[in-house]
Enzyme design. Structure first.
Site: not given
Ligand code: LER
Ligand code: MN
Length: 273
Positions: A154, A190, A219, A248
């Site tokens: 990731e 992200h 988020r 998430e």
């Molecule tokens: C993990 O999946 C992630 O996205 C990271 O930002 C953990 O904080």
């Molecule tokens: Mn993540």
């Protein structure tokens, strides 16, 4: 067809983290099924924390699949990093992830390497840290392949790592590691920070992406932020993505509210017909 999942965090030290449910695995499974999710993604302290028999029973009882297992607790609880310049530290990090791979494998669930990629440490250059990471991923991908499992890598935003921030850079790493079972986890939160265009990056990375973290710009659950999700969902449909889109996200306004909003958004974007 894209599959839906919600995250369940079983690590008290991560109770402020971006996970829909915190604690209470049986209750989280019941809520996930009630809201129509296909699976759950578990964030646990170690690969031996959840008894496989208990998990198997819960998944069967609620008709759920295990979508993936997070490994970030290795960093949070033990300060481990797969790019550690110290070979003992790097080996401890690999051993920790191997345990997670072995835990997920009987359920067909890949382990996720996110925070465990680490950052450039003291005495390292970004290139030497990346080489250490590549070596770890090569070893771990081989371990996962022996169990017929994918391994998910990731890219994270720049505030969490200086190593791999974009899907394209993750795809470069994937090619360097030369492991066909290593896939990219595209976390839309992200990507909102790092990519010029989330949908263009999804299209360009279609051969590399194996899992999605389904999150809005802030988020929170998709629908609570300002990411334009329509073109992203179209791009995923166009590429025939059939993996999990796993929420998430922060439990905002609470776990139930985040799960409900995710379920509504998931249906809106991925179950139009
Ligand atoms: C993990 O999946 C992630 O996205 C990271 O930002 C953990 O904080
Ligand atoms: Mn993540």
């Amino acid at each position: 067809m894209v599959q839906s999942a919600v995250t369940v965090c079983l690590v008290p030290e991560a109770r402020r983290g971006p996970f829909v449910f915190h604690g209470d695995l049986p209750g989280s499974c019941a809520a996930a099924r009630e809201l129509g999710f296909d699976g759950i993604e578990i964030f646990a302290p170690s690969g031996s924390y959840v008894a496989p028999g208990e998990l198997k029973g819960l998944l069967a009882e609620h008709g759920l699949r295990l979508a993936a297992v997070g490994t970030g607790a290795g960093m949070i609880l033990h300060g481990l990093s797969l790019s550690d310049s110290d070979s003992t530290g790097r080996e401890r990090a690999c051993a920790y992830v191997r345990e997670m791979i072995a835990f997920g494998a009987p359920f067909g669930a890949p382990a996720i390497i996110g925070s465990m990629q680490g950052r450039t440490g003291a005495g390292q250059t970004p290139d030497s840290a990346l080489l250490a990471l590549e070596r770890s991923l090569r070893e771990l991908a081989a371990y996962a392949a022996e169990r017929d499992q994918m391994l998910l890598f990731e890219p994270l935003n720049r505030y969490e790592t200086d190593l791999i921030n974009t899907v394209a850079h993750g795809a470069d790493l994937r090619r360097a590691v030369e492991a066909s079972n290593l896939r990219i986890l595209a976390d839309l939160f992200h990507m909102n920070i790092e990519e010029a265009s989330i949908e263009e990056s999804v299209l360009a990375g279609s051969a590399d992406i194996g899992h999605i973290h389904f999150a809005d710009s802030n988020r929170r659950a998709v629908g609570f932020g300002h990411t334009r999700m329509d073109p992203v969902a179209r791009a995923l449909a166009e590429t025939g993505f059939s993996g999990f889109a796993s929420a998430e996200v922060f439990p905002f306004p609470d776990s139930r509210g985040a799960a409900e909003r995710t379920a509504t958004s998931f249906r809106k974007f991925f179950r139009k017909h």
